[in-house]
Write a protein that holds these residues in place. Structure first.
Motif, mmCIF file in Angstrom:
data_model
loop_
_atom_site.group_PDB
_atom_site.id
_atom_site.type_symbol
_atom_site.label_atom_id
_atom_site.label_comp_id
_atom_site.label_asym_id
_atom_site.label_seq_id
_atom_site.Cartn_x
_atom_site.Cartn_y
_atom_site.Cartn_z
ATOM 1 N N ALA A 117 0.829 -1.202 0.000
ATOM 2 C CA ALA A 117 0.000 0.000 0.000
ATOM 3 C C ALA A 117 0.866 1.255 0.000
ATOM 4 O O ALA A 117 0.576 2.239 -0.704
ATOM 5 N N LEU A 118 1.947 1.238 0.774
ATOM 6 C CA LEU A 118 2.868 2.377 0.791
ATOM 7 C C LEU A 118 3.523 2.558 -0.577
ATOM 8 O O LEU A 118 3.705 3.684 -1.058
ATOM 9 N N GLY A 119 3.884 1.424 -1.204
ATOM 10 C CA GLY A 119 4.479 1.479 -2.533
ATOM 11 C C GLY A 119 3.532 2.079 -3.552
ATOM 12 O O GLY A 119 3.941 2.844 -4.431
ATOM 13 N N GLU A 120 2.239 1.741 -3.438
ATOM 14 C CA GLU A 120 1.232 2.305 -4.329
ATOM 15 C C GLU A 120 1.166 3.825 -4.183
ATOM 16 O O GLU A 120 1.092 4.555 -5.160
ATOM 17 N N CYS A 121 1.189 4.288 -2.934
ATOM 18 C CA CYS A 121 1.092 5.727 -2.699
ATOM 19 C C CYS A 121 2.339 6.459 -3.185
ATOM 20 O O CYS A 121 2.258 7.613 -3.609
ATOM 21 N N TRP A 122 3.488 5.798 -3.124
ATOM 22 C CA TRP A 122 4.739 6.448 -3.506
ATOM 23 C C TRP A 122 4.960 6.457 -5.018
ATOM 24 O O TRP A 122 5.194 7.490 -5.617
ATOM 25 N N GLN A 123 4.865 5.244 -5.634
ATOM 26 C CA GLN A 123 5.232 5.136 -7.039
ATOM 27 C C GLN A 123 4.206 4.399 -7.899
ATOM 28 O O GLN A 123 4.411 4.240 -9.093
ATOM 29 N N GLY A 124 3.129 3.919 -7.303
ATOM 30 C CA GLY A 124 2.189 3.090 -8.043
ATOM 31 C C GLY A 124 0.914 3.814 -8.441
ATOM 32 O O GLY A 124 0.905 5.010 -8.719
ATOM 33 N N ALA A 125 -0.195 3.069 -8.444
ATOM 34 C CA ALA A 125 -1.475 3.609 -8.888
ATOM 35 C C ALA A 125 -1.982 4.720 -7.981
ATOM 36 O O ALA A 125 -2.795 5.538 -8.405
ATOM 37 N N GLY A 126 -1.504 4.762 -6.738
ATOM 38 C CA GLY A 126 -1.933 5.808 -5.809
ATOM 39 C C GLY A 126 -0.994 6.990 -5.750
ATOM 40 O O GLY A 126 -1.111 7.834 -4.852
ATOM 41 N N LYS A 127 -0.069 7.078 -6.695
ATOM 42 C CA LYS A 127 0.918 8.164 -6.690
ATOM 43 C C LYS A 127 0.225 9.520 -6.724
ATOM 44 O O LYS A 127 -0.677 9.761 -7.522
ATOM 45 N N GLY A 128 0.653 10.385 -5.824
ATOM 46 C CA GLY A 128 0.040 11.698 -5.734
ATOM 47 C C GLY A 128 -1.029 11.783 -4.664
ATOM 48 O O GLY A 128 -1.520 12.867 -4.354
ATOM 49 N N SER A 129 -1.388 10.645 -4.098
ATOM 50 C CA SER A 129 -2.385 10.612 -3.027
ATOM 51 C C SER A 129 -1.722 10.135 -1.742
ATOM 52 O O SER A 129 -0.823 9.296 -1.766
ATOM 53 N N ASN A 130 -2.172 10.666 -0.601
ATOM 54 C CA ASN A 130 -1.610 10.210 0.672
ATOM 55 C C ASN A 130 -2.543 9.239 1.393
ATOM 56 O O ASN A 130 -2.293 8.887 2.545
ATOM 57 N N SER A 131 -3.605 8.811 0.707
ATOM 58 C CA SER A 131 -4.510 7.804 1.264
ATOM 59 C C SER A 131 -4.886 6.816 0.168
ATOM 60 O O SER A 131 -5.159 7.221 -0.966
ATOM 61 N N ALA A 132 -4.885 5.527 0.497
ATOM 62 C CA ALA A 132 -5.210 4.502 -0.499
ATOM 63 C C ALA A 132 -5.565 3.197 0.190
ATOM 64 O O ALA A 132 -5.189 2.960 1.337
ATOM 65 N N VAL A 133 -6.307 2.362 -0.526
ATOM 66 C CA VAL A 133 -6.613 0.995 -0.085
ATOM 67 C C VAL A 133 -6.024 0.043 -1.111
ATOM 68 O O VAL A 133 -6.209 0.217 -2.316
ATOM 69 N N MET A 134 -5.296 -0.962 -0.627
ATOM 70 C CA MET A 134 -4.636 -1.925 -1.513
ATOM 71 C C MET A 134 -5.106 -3.327 -1.158
ATOM 72 O O MET A 134 -5.062 -3.734 0.005
ATOM 73 N N LEU A 135 -5.609 -4.073 -2.151
ATOM 74 C CA LEU A 135 -5.956 -5.477 -1.975
ATOM 75 C C LEU A 135 -4.963 -6.308 -2.765
ATOM 76 O O LEU A 135 -4.696 -6.023 -3.929
ATOM 77 N N THR A 136 -4.395 -7.327 -2.152
ATOM 78 C CA THR A 136 -3.416 -8.179 -2.824
ATOM 79 C C THR A 136 -3.969 -9.585 -2.968
ATOM 80 O O THR A 136 -4.572 -10.133 -2.047
ATOM 81 N N LEU A 137 -3.762 -10.161 -4.141
ATOM 82 C CA LEU A 137 -4.212 -11.517 -4.430
ATOM 83 C C LEU A 137 -3.001 -12.347 -4.810
ATOM 84 O O LEU A 137 -2.365 -12.107 -5.833
ATOM 85 N N GLY A 138 -2.639 -13.296 -3.961
ATOM 86 C CA GLY A 138 -1.491 -14.155 -4.228
ATOM 87 C C GLY A 138 -1.764 -15.536 -3.685
ATOM 88 O O GLY A 138 -2.845 -16.092 -3.885
ATOM 89 N N THR A 139 -0.809 -16.110 -2.960
ATOM 90 C CA THR A 139 -1.058 -17.383 -2.284
ATOM 91 C C THR A 139 -2.213 -17.220 -1.302
ATOM 92 O O THR A 139 -2.997 -18.131 -1.074
ATOM 93 N N GLY A 140 -2.314 -16.035 -0.724
ATOM 94 C CA GLY A 140 -3.439 -15.690 0.143
ATOM 95 C C GLY A 140 -3.991 -14.338 -0.275
ATOM 96 O O GLY A 140 -3.585 -13.766 -1.278
ATOM 97 N N VAL A 141 -4.963 -13.835 0.491
ATOM 98 C CA VAL A 141 -5.549 -12.524 0.239
ATOM 99 C C VAL A 141 -5.058 -11.565 1.310
ATOM 100 O O VAL A 141 -5.049 -11.892 2.488
ATOM 101 N N GLY A 142 -4.638 -10.369 0.901
ATOM 102 C CA GLY A 142 -4.179 -9.381 1.870
ATOM 103 C C GLY A 142 -4.729 -8.013 1.528
ATOM 104 O O GLY A 142 -5.241 -7.779 0.435
ATOM 105 N N SER A 143 -4.642 -7.103 2.484
ATOM 106 C CA SER A 143 -5.079 -5.740 2.228
ATOM 107 C C SER A 143 -4.293 -4.777 3.101
ATOM 108 O O SER A 143 -3.882 -5.112 4.205
#
Length: 222
Positions: A117-143
């Motif tokens: 989620a921090l990575g999203e806010c810094w350089q990813g889809a949330g760049k430019g925003s200081n608030s974001a929600v991130m859902l991860t889908l891998g071996t398990g589910v995370g947020s």
């Protein structure tokens, strides 16, 4: 310019990357997650891969800031990991010290969804925003949730996540999942999962529960 390594420790693969301190990803690669012997080979494998890269590229150790690692489980503020079912770790230990001893580099660790989620806010889809929600889908589910530039934490220094809860059977699910280490996101929308869930909804997850989002994620990956 200083540099560092990012490590995304997953239950199936370990994704590694070499970064410049401005967030530019210079190179990435991955290795299998060896969960044999209660996961005792995981950190030595990560350290060996990092050392091999440093030697191969002729990197000056003085130019390295250290290693950041995301772990699929609870990570306390002092670097202690409080077990990790998806990796076979059934103990509490300090992952920062353990990996630092193996690599000779400073290490900072966090819950994988939190740091994603921090990575999203810094350089990813949330760049430019200081608030974001991130859902991860891998071996398990995370947020992970970032509010006003800070991780929203729940108990035991996990993110505000729900991977250990059970859910009723559903026809459609919507996920946002990480596309790479910096979280280039994509949306998997309206995915029918009736057939793929059939063999998974009665199978216990790492927390010994059935109809768990982790098992649904495994079904979607299968």
């Amino acid at each position: 310019m200083k540099y560092g390594f990012g490590v995304d420790l997953g239950g199936t693969t370990v994704k590694l990357a070499y970064f410049a301190e401005n967030g530019e990803m210079i190179e990435k690669w991955e290795i299998p997650t060896d969960k044999s012997n209660d996961g005792s080979n995981i950190l030595p494998d990560i350290a060996a891969s990092i050392k091999s890269y440093i030697a191969e590229k002729g990197i000056d150790p003085a130019s390295l800031l250290g290693v950041g690692i995301g772990v699929p489980g609870a990570v306390l503020s002092n670097g202690d990991v409080n077990k990790c079912n998806n990796l076979g770790w059934d103990l509490v230990f300090n992952i920062e010290k353990s990996l630092s001893d193996l690599t000779g580099l400073p290490v900072k660790a966090g819950n994988d969804a939190n740091v994603a989620a921090l990575g999203e806010c810094w350089q990813g889809a949330g760049k430019g925003s200081n608030s974001a929600v991130m859902l991860t889908l891998g071996t398990g589910v995370g947020s992970g949730i970032v509010l006003d530039g800070k991780i929203c934490r729940a108990s035991m220094f996990r993110t505000a996540r729900g991977t250990a809860i059970t859910v009723p059977r559903m026809d459609r699910m919507f996920f946002v999942c990480a596309g790479n280490l910096l979280g280039i996101s994509k949306i998997i929308a309206g995915m029918k999962i009736d057939d793929v869930i059939e063999d998974f909804e009665g199978t216990p997850c790492g927390f010994k529960r059935t109809s768990c989002p982790d098992q649904i994620a495994r079904a979607l990956k299968a």
